[in-house]
Design a protein around this motif. Structure first.
Motif, short mmCIF file in Angstrom:
data_model
loop_
_atom_site.label_atom_id
_atom_site.label_comp_id
_atom_site.label_asym_id
_atom_site.label_seq_id
_atom_site.Cartn_x
_atom_site.Cartn_y
_atom_site.Cartn_z
N LEU A 1 0.91 -1.36 0.58
CA LEU A 1 -0.06 -0.28 0.23
C LEU A 1 0.93 1.11 0.13
CD1 LEU A 1 -3.01 -0.97 2.52
CD2 LEU A 1 -3.10 -0.58 -0.01
N VAL B 1 1.88 1.77 -3.71
CA VAL B 1 0.72 2.57 -3.67
C VAL B 1 0.54 3.94 -3.83
CG1 VAL B 1 -2.38 2.22 -4.70
CG2 VAL B 1 -1.27 0.39 -4.27
N ASP B 2 0.78 4.43 -2.87
CA ASP B 2 0.08 5.64 -1.95
C ASP B 2 1.16 6.41 -2.99
OD1 ASP B 2 -1.70 5.25 -1.25
OD2 ASP B 2 -0.50 5.54 1.10
N LYS C 1 -5.74 9.91 -8.66
CA LYS C 1 -5.90 9.63 -7.39
C LYS C 1 -6.88 8.06 -7.80
CE LYS C 1 -7.29 13.88 -4.58
NZ LYS C 1 -8.10 14.21 -4.33
N LEU C 2 -6.91 7.24 -6.99
CA LEU C 2 -7.75 5.79 -7.44
C LEU C 2 -8.87 6.00 -9.14
CD1 LEU C 2 -7.18 3.33 -4.92
CD2 LEU C 2 -6.35 3.53 -6.82
N LEU D 1 -7.86 -1.44 -12.82
CA LEU D 1 -6.38 -1.34 -11.78
C LEU D 1 -6.22 -2.85 -12.11
CD1 LEU D 1 -6.51 -0.92 -8.45
CD2 LEU D 1 -5.22 -3.03 -9.03
N ALA E 1 -5.94 -5.64 -4.16
CA ALA E 1 -6.54 -4.79 -5.41
C ALA E 1 -8.30 -5.10 -4.99
CB ALA E 1 -5.82 -5.60 -6.45
N LEU F 1 -8.62 -1.84 -3.27
CA LEU F 1 -9.00 -0.78 -4.06
C LEU F 1 -9.77 0.12 -5.34
CD1 LEU F 1 -4.45 -0.85 -4.66
CD2 LEU F 1 -6.17 0.67 -2.80
#
Length: 234
Positions: free
Chosen positions: A41, A44-45, A54-55, A61, A80, A83
């Motif tokens: 994570l 990911v950030d 941003k997501l 994904l 995953a 998210l």
């Protein structure tokens, strides 16, 4: 409009994340056995911050669907899915074997790759890949879990083309795999990497090969495994 895909993979000892924005890739990769849950994570950030996204601004994904470690594959898919649920994103499963083929092309410009991951229990996860004109990959004969000795009997290449190898299986089963009747050269790729998965995910997304987060599932190849439960956990 440029395609934007985030890929996450923890299917092997490697832990990796990559962000594709058009033709640009931002990635993080670390060999981190048993540390996937603490590493992934923050990665990911980091890549999202570097990409300024941003997501919910992504198109999809992607995740390493296996084959690989039973626990590692589950961890990657679980993260995953979390998210994807939060951002309402479609998901794309990417083969770890195909990702290693793409990684071998990235490292060596190889267009014919033999991939083998140590599957334990005297077996390997096996894939034979040919790079297509559009940059995608064709799995010749499909992916399988097989004993190296059995592979020798069924694999016979009559041509003199050079194949590069990728994956941990070549080290774990060096003696039997060296007997394959094909011209081989050792490559440097041992593990899948998300920066190669985003490349494959872009093709899959264009073909519409996406699933909703709740339907994302692993590929283990091994259908049946006998698990011995610990005392008191029967």
């Amino acid at each position: 409009m440029s395609t934007k895909i985030l890929a996450v993979d923890t299917a092997t000892e490697n832990c990796s994340v990559a962000l594709l924005v058009g033709d640009d890739v931002i990635s993080r990769c670390e060999y981190a056995p048993r540390e996937h849950t603490t590493k992934i994570l923050p990665m990911v950030d980091t890549v999202l911050a570097e990409g300024g996204l941003k997501l919910n601004q992504l198109d999809a994904l992607a995740f390493g669907r296996g084959p690989g470690s039973f626990t590692g594959v589950r961890i990657g898919i679980g993260i995953a899915q979390g998210l994807a649920f939060g951002a309402d994103l479609p998901m794309v499963g990417v083969s770890t074997l195909a990702a290693m083929a793409q990684g071998t092309f990235r490292a060596h410009q190889a267009e014919q790759v033999l991939t083998a991951i140590d599957a334990r229990m005297g077996e390997i996860y096996w894939g034979q890949y040919l790079r297509q004109a559009n940059g995608d990959w064709l799995a010749v004969g499909g992916e399988q879990v097989i004993q190296p000795e059995a592979l020798i009997n069924q694999f016979d290449s009559a041509d003199n083309d050079l194949w590069l190898t990728a994956g941990t299986g070549w080290e774990s089963y060096a003696e039997p795999l060296a007997q394959l009747k094909v011209k081989m050269e050792k490559g440097t790729v041992l593990y899948p990497d998300s920066q190669d998965m985003v490349h494959l995910a872009k093709f899959a997304l264009a073909r519409g090969e996406v699933v909703a987060a709740e339907h994302a599932s692993p590929v283990y190849l091994r259908d049946t495994v006998t698990w011995k439960k610990l005392p008191g956990r029967e």
